[in-house]
Design an enzyme around this catalytic site. Structure first.
Site, PDB file in Angstrom:
ATOM      1  N   ALA A  45       0.838  -1.207   0.000  1.00 33.84           N
ATOM      2  CA  ALA A  45       0.000   0.000   0.000  1.00 33.84           C
ATOM      3  C   ALA A  45       0.875   1.261   0.000  1.00 33.84           C
ATOM      4  CB  ALA A  45      -0.922   0.006   1.208  1.00 33.84           C
ATOM      5  N   ASP A  48       2.374   1.726  -3.412  1.00 30.78           N
ATOM      6  CA  ASP A  48       1.375   2.284  -4.327  1.00 30.78           C
ATOM      7  C   ASP A  48       1.172   3.777  -4.078  1.00 30.78           C
ATOM      8  OD1 ASP A  48      -0.753  -0.678  -4.374  1.00 30.78           O
ATOM      9  OD2 ASP A  48       1.066  -0.122  -5.475  1.00 30.78           O
ATOM     10  N   SER A  93      36.794  -5.038 -31.711  1.00 34.39           N
ATOM     11  CA  SER A  93      37.623  -5.846 -30.832  1.00 34.39           C
ATOM     12  C   SER A  93      39.010  -5.212 -30.760  1.00 34.39           C
ATOM     13  CB  SER A  93      37.688  -7.287 -31.317  1.00 34.39           C
ATOM     14  OG  SER A  93      38.102  -7.310 -32.656  1.00 34.39           O
ATOM     15  N   LYS A 127      42.314  -6.344 -18.631  1.00 28.43           N
ATOM     16  CA  LYS A 127      41.298  -6.779 -19.588  1.00 28.43           C
ATOM     17  C   LYS A 127      40.462  -7.856 -18.910  1.00 28.43           C
ATOM     18  CE  LYS A 127      40.830  -8.302 -24.374  1.00 28.43           C
ATOM     19  NZ  LYS A 127      39.953  -9.461 -24.169  1.00 28.43           N
ATOM     20  N   ARG A 148      27.661  -6.522 -27.148  1.00 33.62           N
ATOM     21  CA  ARG A 148      28.495  -6.157 -28.271  1.00 33.62           C
ATOM     22  C   ARG A 148      27.956  -6.724 -29.587  1.00 33.62           C
ATOM     23  NH1 ARG A 148      33.496  -6.656 -31.213  1.00 33.62           N
ATOM     24  NH2 ARG A 148      33.378  -8.909 -31.318  1.00 33.62           N
TER      25      ARG A 148
END
Length: 710
Positions: A45, A48, A93, A127, A148
């Site tokens: 409630a 809401d 890449s 990486k 990607r």
DNA sequence: ATGCCTCGAGCTCA
DNA sequence: CTCGAGGCAT
């Protein structure tokens, strides 16, 4: 969360725009709790009510309405999921370098292109081993997350990306348009927790667990879920590595500046980034980062070197595949695939049957791996690896090579589930797997492998310590029929040994003396040497000191045995059962006849019991004590010396080259770490000297050098 | 149920 | 040495 002002309508801001922002943030938080974690924070409630207030405000102030507002998307099905997204800027890449020479080649090519000018600065970054995504923010609100794909067109994964807590839903102070790229990955700890959960759930459901192969695949699979709830349960993480598009942002001249700026906006950026100026420094940074491979809670498979200057990046441009201004220095793989030729079973010295994989040899983690243990029957079933499968093999750092799992898409149609063999490959007796046990065993007392195993253990350094009697000689003597059990050692026919190739008079005399010498080993060592189930070095010493003579141990009832401190019904039963076997009693008889020590040493006048009831752990080499000497000194004073540090440890004594794990644990538990001088003092008085080594060494320990071989 | 401990296996490195 | 499994005490 209870103090969240936005959750309380009465504490609302005076200005509609601020209130709208507050409401959206609060709703987003509660919605995540409700929809994604199935764990509502406030009653429906109230939720809401917040939503209604927001809708009212947006209606009253149309200029504040937004596409991304919860009023627009709550309850809406993610029907945009996986629809194609064309990247504003292609996600290319990277070119790879596999050694320093290729790194230098890259730099030389660039310099030629720049007609002799050289980049003034580089950025060197990890990486990460995850999957690349692109995130788009409009007016600070996350509007799209895309994979990607083929680099030009990816897939819309916005609904899943929103469940990643690292990725901000809103960025305060962001320019009107912002696109960033980064890596979604799974932390090693999260991966472990997740797989443990799979096992627990499968067990609860009485099914076989389906284990996930590695964090990378799990992360990728998680982003491909149709339901964001599933993704939310995976604890994914994110690091941004590139600013790809910005409209109306600050002026940025370098890549590292842009990352710094993104970091200041709350976009997670990896901390391990270096900005060297010369190629020489670049190489040092690459090496430094590569050495962190096993020290982080996430995996990376390379180090990326980028030209830092953005204008220079633009000038260099890209070829068909990848930008010219960046290169990925790839680290040797720690995981790769190979063919699993067969699964065989080896019998260990105790008769345990261990399945292991015969592999098509592969170079992984710095070594060539041709075999890998599969531990036991259940492990093979859980991984469901089958002869003929293509499997993923892993060897990270100094970790044991491991078959991670099969690549199911490559499975031959005729690959059948592997069956554990019925018979021992050594003696061909039936193998036995007991109810509830993980291991399968050859229980044939006369199995040649076990005969050898028992004698090797008996002669081992920690038991009777018989020099010159190692694995190889035991094997030869057993094969030649000279010995069949440990008592045969004491009536070994040395003339026959002399006839064996490789034995001359001198080596035979050495062996004879070593065997003779072993007769006087303490009772505890002898008991340990017998290899009674549940009886290791510690329990063997306990038996010797509690009962004083072998005879009394042999005659002890289960109750007598269970009365030993630290012994329970299982150990008592194991000891009693072992000595109940007539073959065992006969063996003891033969050993006694041979003149072995069957009584505990008369302890005479003992050292003062300064360490009664405490435990002291020793690590590293001490100047005045041998390894066992230190332990003995502690035991002689009534103390205990377990192998690892715990809460109940009084102190950790460190010599040179102490074990890092012990020191770390001691620090974590705030156990005093003392040096040898303090240890001597401790033995004498039972008191810790005022100054501890911990205080002395503080601030020195975290700076441990590189772990790699030097 | 929890945490400490030992056992026992497998492996590395000097 | 390290790790997982399992025994024992609390």
């Amino acid at each position: 969360m209870a103090s969240d002002p936005a959750a309380d309508p009465d504490s609302g801001s005076t200005y509609p725009a601020e209130r709208v922002a507050e409401l959206r943030a609060a709703i987003a938080g509660h919605a995540a709790a409700y929809y994604e974690r199935d764990d509502p924070e406030i009653p429906d409630a109230d939720y809401d009510q917040l939503l209604r207030e927001l809708a009212d405000l947006e209606e009253a102030h149309p200029e504040l309405a937004a596409e991304t507002s919860p009023t627009q998307r709550v309850g809406a099905a993610p029907n945009a999921a996986f629809s194609p997204v064309t990247h504003t800027l292609a996600m290319m890449s990277l070119h790879n370098a596999f050694d320093i020479g290729e790194l230098q080649g890259w730099q030389a090519r660039m310099q030629r292109r720049l007609e002799g000018r050289a980049p003034e600065r580089f950025a060197v970054e990890l990486k990460l081993d995850g999957l690349a995504i692109s995130l788009r923010y409009q007016d600070g609100a996350l509007v799209q997350g895309a994979t990607r794909g083929d680099g030009r067109v990816g897939e819309d994964v916005t609904h899943n990306v929103r469940t990643i807590s690292d990725i901000p839903e809103r960025i305060v102070g962001a320019p009107p348009v912002l696109e960033v790229r980064g890596e979604v990955y799974m932390k090693l700890s999260s991966f472990k927790t997740f797989n443990d959960l799979q096992v627990a759930e499968a067990q609860a459901a009485g099914k076989e667990p389906k284990l996930y192969v590695n964090p990378r695949n799990t992360a990728a699979g998680s982003l491909r879920q149709i339901s964001a709830e599933v993704t939310a349960g995976r604890d994914l993480s994110f690091f941004c590595y590139q600013l790809s598009l910005v409209e109306g942002g600050p002026e940025l001249r370098t890549h590292s500046e842009s990352l710094e700026w993104l970091g200041s906006l709350g976009v997670p950026v990896n901390e391990h980034t270096r900005t060297p100026t010369t190629m020489h420094e670049v190489e040092a940074c690459v090496e430094e980062l590569a050495n962190m491979r096993h020290d982080l809670d996430y995996e990376f498979d390379g180090v990326v070197v980028k030209v830092d200057d953005l204008a220079l990046q633009a000038e260099l441009g890209a070829d068909a595949k990848a930008p010219r201004w960046a290169i990925a220095y790839k680290l040797p793989p720690e995981e790769c695939t190979t063919r699993l030729v067969d699964i065989e079973v080896s019998i260990g010295p105790s008769g345990q049957a261990t399945p292991f994989a015969i592999l098509e040899p592969v170079f992984v983690g710095g070594v060539t791996v041709a075999t890998a243990t599969l531990h036991n029957e259940d492990q093979v079933a859980a991984k469901d690896v089958r002869p003929g499968d293509t499997v993923i093999v892993r060897r990270a750092g100094d970790v044991i090579p491991e078959v991670v799992g099969p690549v199911l898409s490559e499975r031959p149609a005729d690959a059948a589930r592997w069956q554990f063999p019925v018979d021992c490959p050594v003696c061909h007796h039936r193998l036995v797997r007991n109810e509830g046990a993980a291991a399968t065993n050859c229980v044939n007392f006369g199995c040649p492998r076990q005969i050898r195993g028992r004698i090797e253990h008996f002669a081992g350094r920690t038991a009777m310590d018989i020099e010159f009697l190692g694995e190889k000689n035991v094997d030869r003597f057993v094969s030649a029929g000279l010995i069949g059990d440990v008592s045969d050692l004491y009536r070994l026919d040395f003339d026959k040994v002399l006839e064996m190739p490789g034995f001359q008079e001198k080596s035979v005399n050495n062996l004879r003396a070593a065997i003779e010498h072993s007769k006087s080993r303490p009772l505890g060592n002898l008991i340990f040497g017998l290899r009674i189930p549940e009886v290791g070095q510690v329990n063997a010493a306990l038996l010797a000191s509690s009962f004083r003579t072998m005879e009394r141990i042999m005659d002890a009832s289960v109750e007598d045995l269970a009365a030993v401190e630290g012994f329970g019904p299982v150990i008592a039963e194991a000891v009693h059962g072992w000595f109940a076997d007539p073959r065992a009693r006969a063996l003891i008889g033969r050993l006694a006849d041979a003149g072995l020590t069957m009584e505990a040493e008369a302890s005479g006048l003992k050292a003062e019991q300064t360490l009664e009831g405490v435990s002291v752990v020793v690590s590293g080499t001490l100047a005045g004590y041998s390894r066992d000497g230190a332990t003995e000194a502690i035991l002689a004073r009534g103390g205990k010396s377990p192998a690892s540090v715990s809460k109940s440890t009084l102190a950790l004594v460190i010599g040179t080259d102490p074990g890092a794990s012990k020191v770390n644990k001691a620090e974590a538990l705030e156990i005093p770490v003392i040096d040898e001088a303090a240890f001597v003092e401790l033995l004498k008085t039972g008191e810790l000297p005022g100054r501890t080594a911990t205080a002395d060494r503080h601030g020195e320990l975290p700076e441990n050098g590189p772990k790699g071989p030097t």
